[in-house]
Design a protein around this motif. Sequence first.
Motif, mmCIF file in Angstrom:
data_model
loop_
_atom_site.group_PDB
_atom_site.id
_atom_site.type_symbol
_atom_site.label_atom_id
_atom_site.label_comp_id
_atom_site.label_asym_id
_atom_site.label_seq_id
_atom_site.Cartn_x
_atom_site.Cartn_y
_atom_site.Cartn_z
ATOM 1 N N SER A 1 4.245 -52.085 34.907
ATOM 2 C CA SER A 1 3.321 -51.035 34.427
ATOM 3 C C SER A 1 2.208 -51.466 33.902
ATOM 4 N N ALA A 2 1.736 -52.595 33.599
ATOM 5 C CA ALA A 2 0.426 -53.009 33.433
ATOM 6 C C ALA A 2 -0.304 -53.418 34.689
ATOM 7 N N PHE B 1 0.243 -51.557 37.541
ATOM 8 C CA PHE B 1 0.078 -50.105 38.033
ATOM 9 C C PHE B 1 -1.111 -49.520 37.178
ATOM 10 N N SER B 2 -1.267 -49.828 35.821
ATOM 11 C CA SER B 2 -2.023 -49.223 34.959
ATOM 12 C C SER B 2 -3.560 -49.875 35.529
ATOM 13 N N ALA B 3 -3.478 -50.978 35.776
ATOM 14 C CA ALA B 3 -4.980 -51.725 36.045
ATOM 15 C C ALA B 3 -5.130 -51.018 37.513
ATOM 16 N N ALA C 1 -4.469 -48.243 38.653
ATOM 17 C CA ALA C 1 -5.045 -46.928 38.333
ATOM 18 C C ALA C 1 -6.298 -46.767 37.615
ATOM 19 N N LYS C 2 -6.586 -47.612 36.815
ATOM 20 C CA LYS C 2 -8.059 -47.701 36.176
ATOM 21 C C LYS C 2 -9.107 -48.160 37.046
#
Length: 59
Positions: free
Chosen positions: A21-22, A24-26, A28-29
């Motif tokens: 999740s970290a 994919f979050s990075a 996406a950002k």
Amino acid sequence: MNTFMAIMSQLFWGVTIGALSAAFSALAKGLAAVVGIGGVGWYSLKRRRDRRARIERKD
């Protein structure tokens, strides 16, 4: 031993999901930043071209 393995399994699963999740979050950002900066650059370039075309038409 079964309790230990159950705890280790849950810990491994939590760490794995947390890392994914970290990541994919990075991503996406980063993608949002690239799209945002690219969009602003494109809009700026478009405005500059339109302004230059209007100035050349007046002459």
